[in-house]
Design a protein around this motif. Structure first.
Motif, mmCIF file in Angstrom:
data_model
loop_
_atom_site.group_PDB
_atom_site.id
_atom_site.type_symbol
_atom_site.label_atom_id
_atom_site.label_comp_id
_atom_site.label_asym_id
_atom_site.label_seq_id
_atom_site.Cartn_x
_atom_site.Cartn_y
_atom_site.Cartn_z
ATOM 1 N N ASN A 117 0.833 -1.209 0.000
ATOM 2 C CA ASN A 117 0.000 0.000 0.000
ATOM 3 C C ASN A 117 0.858 1.245 0.000
ATOM 4 O O ASN A 117 0.633 2.176 -0.774
ATOM 5 N N ILE A 121 1.447 4.177 -3.082
ATOM 6 C CA ILE A 121 1.319 5.631 -2.953
ATOM 7 C C ILE A 121 2.674 6.280 -3.236
ATOM 8 O O ILE A 121 2.763 7.288 -3.932
ATOM 9 N N LEU A 125 0.547 6.643 -7.950
ATOM 10 C CA LEU A 125 -0.496 5.752 -8.470
ATOM 11 C C LEU A 125 -0.516 5.727 -9.992
ATOM 12 O O LEU A 125 -1.003 4.775 -10.597
ATOM 13 N N GLU A 126 0.055 6.778 -10.632
ATOM 14 C CA GLU A 126 0.008 6.795 -12.098
ATOM 15 C C GLU A 126 1.058 5.864 -12.698
ATOM 16 O O GLU A 126 0.970 5.486 -13.853
ATOM 17 N N TYR A 130 -1.925 -1.573 -8.783
ATOM 18 C CA TYR A 130 -2.026 -2.437 -7.615
ATOM 19 C C TYR A 130 -3.492 -2.642 -7.292
ATOM 20 O O TYR A 130 -4.151 -1.727 -6.815
ATOM 21 N N PRO A 132 -5.336 -5.347 -5.260
ATOM 22 C CA PRO A 132 -5.304 -6.586 -4.481
ATOM 23 C C PRO A 132 -6.543 -7.444 -4.682
ATOM 24 O O PRO A 132 -6.511 -8.644 -4.440
ATOM 25 N N GLU A 133 -7.631 -6.821 -5.132
ATOM 26 C CA GLU A 133 -8.835 -7.602 -5.374
ATOM 27 C C GLU A 133 -8.640 -8.540 -6.566
ATOM 28 O O GLU A 133 -9.268 -9.589 -6.651
ATOM 29 N N GLN A 134 -7.783 -8.117 -7.503
ATOM 30 C CA GLN A 134 -7.614 -8.898 -8.716
ATOM 31 C C GLN A 134 -6.332 -9.710 -8.721
ATOM 32 O O GLN A 134 -6.286 -10.792 -9.281
ATOM 33 N N TYR B 190 -17.727 1.248 -10.927
ATOM 34 C CA TYR B 190 -16.836 0.608 -9.954
ATOM 35 C C TYR B 190 -15.776 1.598 -9.475
ATOM 36 O O TYR B 190 -15.537 1.740 -8.273
ATOM 37 N N ARG B 194 -15.357 3.408 -5.713
ATOM 38 C CA ARG B 194 -14.117 3.328 -4.947
ATOM 39 C C ARG B 194 -13.594 4.704 -4.589
ATOM 40 O O ARG B 194 -13.108 4.934 -3.492
ATOM 41 N N ARG B 200 -17.730 -1.116 -3.937
ATOM 42 C CA ARG B 200 -18.448 -2.366 -4.136
ATOM 43 C C ARG B 200 -17.427 -3.325 -4.733
ATOM 44 O O ARG B 200 -16.667 -2.922 -5.611
ATOM 45 N N SER B 201 -17.396 -4.544 -4.241
ATOM 46 C CA SER B 201 -16.373 -5.464 -4.724
ATOM 47 C C SER B 201 -16.679 -5.872 -6.163
ATOM 48 O O SER B 201 -17.808 -5.741 -6.629
ATOM 49 N N LEU B 202 -15.645 -6.370 -6.840
ATOM 50 C CA LEU B 202 -15.822 -6.761 -8.229
ATOM 51 C C LEU B 202 -16.913 -7.808 -8.380
ATOM 52 O O LEU B 202 -17.676 -7.788 -9.335
ATOM 53 N N ARG B 213 -17.115 -10.714 -14.647
ATOM 54 C CA ARG B 213 -16.117 -10.127 -13.783
ATOM 55 C C ARG B 213 -14.786 -9.884 -14.492
ATOM 56 O O ARG B 213 -14.165 -8.833 -14.331
ATOM 57 N N ALA B 217 -12.944 -6.299 -14.838
ATOM 58 C CA ALA B 217 -11.610 -6.045 -14.291
ATOM 59 C C ALA B 217 -10.683 -5.522 -15.378
ATOM 60 O O ALA B 217 -9.949 -4.551 -15.178
ATOM 61 N N TYR B 220 -11.755 -2.039 -16.435
ATOM 62 C CA TYR B 220 -11.462 -1.079 -15.374
ATOM 63 C C TYR B 220 -9.988 -0.703 -15.383
ATOM 64 O O TYR B 220 -9.633 0.472 -15.301
ATOM 65 N N ARG B 221 -9.116 -1.717 -15.492
ATOM 66 C CA ARG B 221 -7.678 -1.417 -15.500
ATOM 67 C C ARG B 221 -7.314 -0.512 -16.667
ATOM 68 O O ARG B 221 -6.558 0.439 -16.522
ATOM 69 N N ARG B 225 -6.112 3.339 -16.298
ATOM 70 C CA ARG B 225 -4.773 3.707 -16.760
ATOM 71 C C ARG B 225 -4.849 4.840 -17.786
ATOM 72 O O ARG B 225 -4.159 5.841 -17.671
ATOM 73 N N GLU B 230 -6.066 7.252 -10.964
ATOM 74 C CA GLU B 230 -5.324 7.182 -9.703
ATOM 75 C C GLU B 230 -6.226 6.816 -8.529
ATOM 76 O O GLU B 230 -6.329 7.556 -7.539
ATOM 77 N N VAL B 231 -6.885 5.699 -8.652
ATOM 78 C CA VAL B 231 -7.725 5.218 -7.558
ATOM 79 C C VAL B 231 -6.823 4.474 -6.575
ATOM 80 O O VAL B 231 -6.114 3.547 -6.958
ATOM 81 N N ALA B 232 -6.828 4.917 -5.330
ATOM 82 C CA ALA B 232 -5.986 4.268 -4.330
ATOM 83 C C ALA B 232 -6.526 2.878 -4.036
ATOM 84 O O ALA B 232 -7.726 2.628 -4.193
ATOM 85 N N PRO B 233 -5.638 1.957 -3.618
ATOM 86 C CA PRO B 233 -6.122 0.619 -3.269
ATOM 87 C C PRO B 233 -7.230 0.712 -2.225
ATOM 88 O O PRO B 233 -7.186 1.567 -1.339
#
Lengths: 186, 328
Positions: A117, A121, A125-126, A130, A132-134, B190, B194, B200-202, B213, B217, B220-221, B225, B230-233
């Motif tokens: 994490n 940061i 992030l650009e 990352y 983690p869900e995927q 999604y 976030r 909401r989870s995938l 799904r 995914a 979304y990636r 990009r 710049e969505v934080a984890p």
């Protein structure tokens, strides 16, 4: 503390070459012992060498891809075996077809746990990916050398996309120095 | 004359509403600039003050509400300075005209047959005119889709608005060719959820979306990009309140679960672990610690993760939280 560069280990080398003539895979598959050819599964013929261990994919166009070798030398060695085998089937293969290394996959170990994490940061992030869900790893794309590094929470990392073994070393150097700058490698 | 001026002021006021709202929320986040205390807004005086030290942070605030008091519906309409706000949630930002379906004139009288047929024709052409080209038809479908999925999740308007803006940007930057409208719309929602810290989870998203799904995914990636969103984890703690309320657990459990997650993050065992799984396991562990019975099966159904994941994680979380030796 050991140098992470010492833990670098090449896991896979992929190289491509060609024999400059079209092949009738069906008849090659008949004559070449140990060849797998199932056009419904995969359009290429798969020939596995045992020493060094690798798999050569031979295509109808005469192009050959060799994958699974553990070093660049092994790739050349196993392709030489493949060429010899083809010559035995009286298929003309010139003396030294050009072999181009396409991809080298390397693993390394930074030797300590990573807080992905914070790294996400810190690196910006650009620049990273990352999710983690995927996927549990953090994907870091470097521009120079042009490789992709996967960083894991355990501190292990995988470097892929390099064309020569040096690329991985540079990448590990760059990553460790970036992380040290950020104070994320205690 | 005067009337016209107020109308213009009014419309200006509407435009600034979203920015105003977002600024207020950041104020709340940051608190008092002097002592970091909570800010209190006194609407009678139009002042925002600090509840701790009394510092006046903002004075002469603008009231965005309608003019004066209204005693009946008619007065309310007359005195309102504003129309419906423009919204990114509609393909034409809500600026177009709709011809009513009732076939009645302004007095409520039924139209003659001749007029009825005329309105029918006008309605048809109005509808055709509203969505002139493929881009607008595309937007209309996508925004409808976003609306549908957001309703299924009970996401607030602000998230829908963000999702719509993300979709518009994706469309504007030609990210659509090669991807499905539904896929991009789903990933926009999604991402928006976030960004608003109501993730909401995938798996959840996939359950209401028309695409699977994997495609969500991937899209979304790509969208994240290309638009550098710049969505934080995701923070696992943002799932905790929802899981707790779905399981009808007390606030005690929720607090305990947050503490456990914070301890787990400090111990560095959350890297690379799915936030949904972590949240589910912490809720389960917290329920054990507070003697509220939930089964792993119930938690796994609510959180959409497997029981195995919960079992694997909750031991680690308990160890990190300094609560070893607790068994189910």
């Amino acid at each position: 503390m050991t140098d992470p560069k010492e833990t670098i280990n090449i896991e896979n080398v992929v190289a491509s070459t060609g024999i400059g003539q079209e092949l009738d895979l069906q008849s090659v598959a008949m004559d070449l012992e140990g060849a797998d050819y199932d056009p419904e599964q995969f359009p290429g013929l798969v020939y596995r060498t045992q020493d060094p261990k690798s798999a050569a994919l031979i295509f109808r166009s005469g192009k050959i891809v060799c994958t699974g070798a553990k070093s660049t030398d092994d790739v050349h060695e196993s392709l030489r075996i493949v060429f010899d085998k083809l010559r035995e089937l009286s298929i003309k293969v010139e003396d030294d077809p050009e072999i181009v290394v396409q991809n080298i996959v390397t693993s390394a170990d930074l030797g300590r746990q990573l807080n992905l994490n914070a790294i996400a940061i810190g690196l910006g992030l650009e620049n990273i990916e990352y999710e983690p869900e995927q996927f549990p790893g953090l994907v870091y794309r470097l521009d120079d050398p042009e490789v992709v590094a996967l960083l894991f929470g355990s501190g292990k990392l995988v470097i892929t996309g390099g064309k020569e073994p040096k690329d991985a070393e540079h990448a590990v150097d760059k990553i460790t120095s970036r992380l040290e700058e950020l104070g994320l490698l205690d | 004359m005067t009337n016209q001026r107020t109308t213009r002021d009014g419309s200006h006021g509407t435009e600034s509403v979203p920015t105003q709202r977002s600024r207020e929320s950041t104020d709340e986040d940051h608190g008092c600039p002097e002592c970091n205390g909570d800010l209190v807004t006194d609407e009678d005086r139009g002042e925002t003050t600090c509840g701790e030290c009394g510092l006046v942070v903002e004075e002469d605030g603008i009231d965005h509400g309608p003019e004066w008091r209204a005693f009946n519906a008619q007065e309310q309409d007359e005195k309102s300075r504003v129309g419906a706000p423009t919204t990114n949630m509609m393909h034409d930002k809500g600026l177009s005209t709709n011809i009513g379906w009732q076939d009645k004139d302004a007095y409520g009288n039924t139209l003659s047959g001749r007029q009825r047929r005329k309105m029918q024709r006008l309605r048809k052409w109005n509808e055709r005119f509203r969505t002139r080209n493929s881009k607008e038809r595309n937007l209309k479908q996508a925004l409808g889709e976003i609306e549908r999925m957001a309703s299924a999740f009970g996401l607030p308007d602000s998230v829908r608005e963000t999702a719509s803006v993300i979709y518009r940007r994706a469309l504007g930057e030609d990210l659509l060719p090669g991807r499905s409208i539904e896929g991009v719309a789903t990933s926009a929602l999604y991402a928006a959820a976030r960004q608003a810290n109501t993730p909401r989870s995938l798996d959840e998203v996939a359950s209401v979306s028309r695409v699977d799904r994997g495609e969500i995914a991937r899209t979304y990636r790509y969208v994240a990009r290309e638009l550098s969103l710049e969505v934080a984890p995701t923070d696992p703690a943002s799932y905790v309140p929802r899981f707790c309320s779905d399981l009808e657990l007390s606030g005690d459990v929720e607090r305990r679960a947050r503490d456990l997650l914070a301890a787990a993050a400090d111990a560095g065992i959350t890297s690379g672990k799915s936030p949904v799984g972590l949240a589910a396991a912490s809720v389960y562990a917290a329920a054990l610690l507070t003697n509220e019975r939930v089964t792993q099966n119930e938690v796994s159904t609510v959180a959409n993760v497997s029981e195995v994941t919960i079992r694997n994680r909750y031991h680690e979380i308990l160890d990190a939280g300094g609560e070893p030796g607790v068994e189910a």
